[in-house]
Design a protein around this motif. Structure first.
Motif, PDB file in Angstrom:
ATOM      1  N   ALA A  14      43.038  43.541  33.127  1.00 35.28           N
ATOM      2  CA  ALA A  14      42.625  44.237  31.905  1.00 35.28           C
ATOM      3  C   ALA A  14      41.323  43.640  31.376  1.00 35.28           C
ATOM      4  O   ALA A  14      40.403  44.370  30.977  1.00 35.28           O
ATOM      5  N   ARG A  15      41.240  42.325  31.390  1.00 30.57           N
ATOM      6  CA  ARG A  15      40.011  41.660  30.938  1.00 30.57           C
ATOM      7  C   ARG A  15      38.848  41.990  31.868  1.00 30.57           C
ATOM      8  O   ARG A  15      37.732  42.232  31.419  1.00 30.57           O
ATOM      9  N   ALA A  16      39.127  42.000  33.176  1.00 33.20           N
ATOM     10  CA  ALA A  16      38.077  42.327  34.144  1.00 33.20           C
ATOM     11  C   ALA A  16      37.606  43.764  33.939  1.00 33.20           C
ATOM     12  O   ALA A  16      36.404  44.047  34.021  1.00 33.20           O
ATOM     13  N   GLY A  17      38.552  44.659  33.666  1.00 36.98           N
ATOM     14  CA  GLY A  17      38.202  46.054  33.422  1.00 36.98           C
ATOM     15  C   GLY A  17      37.335  46.226  32.193  1.00 36.98           C
ATOM     16  O   GLY A  17      36.563  47.186  32.084  1.00 36.98           O
ATOM     17  N   ALA A  18      37.450  45.281  31.260  1.00 38.99           N
ATOM     18  CA  ALA A  18      36.632  45.315  30.045  1.00 38.99           C
ATOM     19  C   ALA A  18      35.291  44.604  30.246  1.00 38.99           C
ATOM     20  O   ALA A  18      34.526  44.439  29.305  1.00 38.99           O
ATOM     21  N   ASP A  20      34.864  41.394  31.812  1.00 39.95           N
ATOM     22  CA  ASP A  20      34.938  39.933  31.898  1.00 39.95           C
ATOM     23  C   ASP A  20      34.867  39.508  33.366  1.00 39.95           C
ATOM     24  O   ASP A  20      35.853  39.587  34.096  1.00 39.95           O
ATOM     25  N   THR A  21      33.695  39.052  33.807  1.00 43.95           N
ATOM     26  CA  THR A  21      33.523  38.675  35.207  1.00 43.95           C
ATOM     27  C   THR A  21      34.291  37.399  35.552  1.00 43.95           C
ATOM     28  O   THR A  21      34.674  37.212  36.698  1.00 43.95           O
ATOM     29  N   HIS A  22      34.508  36.539  34.571  1.00 42.82           N
ATOM     30  CA  HIS A  22      35.296  35.329  34.826  1.00 42.82           C
ATOM     31  C   HIS A  22      36.744  35.689  35.141  1.00 42.82           C
ATOM     32  O   HIS A  22      37.374  35.068  36.007  1.00 42.82           O
ATOM     33  N   ALA A  23      37.269  36.698  34.466  1.00 39.83           N
ATOM     34  CA  ALA A  23      38.636  37.149  34.737  1.00 39.83           C
ATOM     35  C   ALA A  23      38.715  37.728  36.146  1.00 39.83           C
ATOM     36  O   ALA A  23      39.687  37.485  36.873  1.00 39.83           O
ATOM     37  N   TYR A  24      37.692  38.476  36.539  1.00 38.14           N
ATOM     38  CA  TYR A  24      37.706  39.033  37.894  1.00 38.14           C
ATOM     39  C   TYR A  24      37.582  37.925  38.935  1.00 38.14           C
ATOM     40  O   TYR A  24      38.258  37.957  39.965  1.00 38.14           O
ATOM     41  N   VAL A  28      40.004  37.147  42.121  1.00 40.12           N
ATOM     42  CA  VAL A  28      39.519  36.930  43.477  1.00 40.12           C
ATOM     43  C   VAL A  28      40.072  35.613  44.015  1.00 40.12           C
ATOM     44  O   VAL A  28      40.608  35.551  45.122  1.00 40.12           O
ATOM     45  N   GLY A  29      39.952  34.567  43.220  1.00 33.92           N
ATOM     46  CA  GLY A  29      40.453  33.264  43.641  1.00 33.92           C
ATOM     47  C   GLY A  29      41.939  33.281  43.947  1.00 33.92           C
ATOM     48  O   GLY A  29      42.406  32.614  44.882  1.00 33.92           O
ATOM     49  N   PHE A  61      36.371  45.653  42.409  1.00 31.94           N
ATOM     50  CA  PHE A  61      35.587  45.419  41.186  1.00 31.94           C
ATOM     51  C   PHE A  61      34.988  46.725  40.680  1.00 31.94           C
ATOM     52  O   PHE A  61      35.018  47.011  39.485  1.00 31.94           O
ATOM     53  N   GLN A  62      34.456  47.522  41.602  1.00 30.20           N
ATOM     54  CA  GLN A  62      33.844  48.791  41.219  1.00 30.20           C
ATOM     55  C   GLN A  62      34.871  49.777  40.663  1.00 30.20           C
ATOM     56  O   GLN A  62      34.536  50.621  39.831  1.00 30.20           O
TER      57      GLN A  62
END
Length: 183
Positions: A14-18, A20-24, A28-29, A61-62
């Protein structure tokens, strides 16, 4: 994966969708090693698997805005990896050489001595050869269930199959694996 892991994935996705690249990066990690391991074993091409893993996370990501929490993030991610692998294999026009299960295979403790170590190595080699001899669909479904420990439901969603088909393919795959090992 457990319910807490799924909840963390939901929160980070949800954070990545907003934006937040750190959340993404956290997602990934968390999932990169499993996706890569799956792709290496499925394609039999470690270099291609590395590229496919990167493509999987780029596509995810996209498309992170299209992911819905009703579907497990891990299942959604593996579906992307699966589709990319199938495209790669179609282009290659064949299933490649099978890659050993070295990091996922639990070999008994060789401490008792050289004879036990030799026996364990032979058992692992027999299992690898048996998996390599399976038809690709059975190999893939066994990798998802036994190595990646996905639930039947998640496999069904990922491969777009009904639950009965997943159960029957797993049963047939296990039976075929046992038959090969008994030879």
């Amino acid at each position: 994966m457990n319910a807490d892991s799924d909840l963390e994935d939901i929160q980070y996705a949800a954070r990545a969708g907003a934006g937040d690249t750190h959340a993404y990066a956290w997602l990934v990690g968390r999932h990169q090693a499993a996706v890569h391991r799956y792709l290496v074993r499925l394609t039999g091409a470690p270099d291609a698997a590395r590229d496919l893993t990167q493509d999987t996370f780029l596509r995810a990501f996209q498309a992170i805005g299209t992911w819905r929490p009703e579907a497990k993030f891990r299942t959604w991610l593996f579906r992307i990896a699966h589709n990319l692998a199938l495209d790669y294999l179609r282009r290659a026009r064949q299933w490649r050489r099978f890659v050993p299960l070295d990091d996922g295979l639990e070999v008994p403790d060789p401490a008792p001595g050289p004879a036990a170590r030799l026996e364990a190595t032979r058992d692992a080699q027999r299992l690898e050869a048996a998996l390599a001899a399976l038809p690709p669909a059975h190999r893939e479904i066994l990798l998802l269930r036994e190595i990646e420990q996905m639930s039947y439901e998640d496999i069904a969603r990922m491969l777009d199959l009904n639950l009965g088909t997943v159960r029957s393919r797993i049963a047939r795959g296990r039976a075929a694996l046992l038959a090969i090992l008994r030879r």
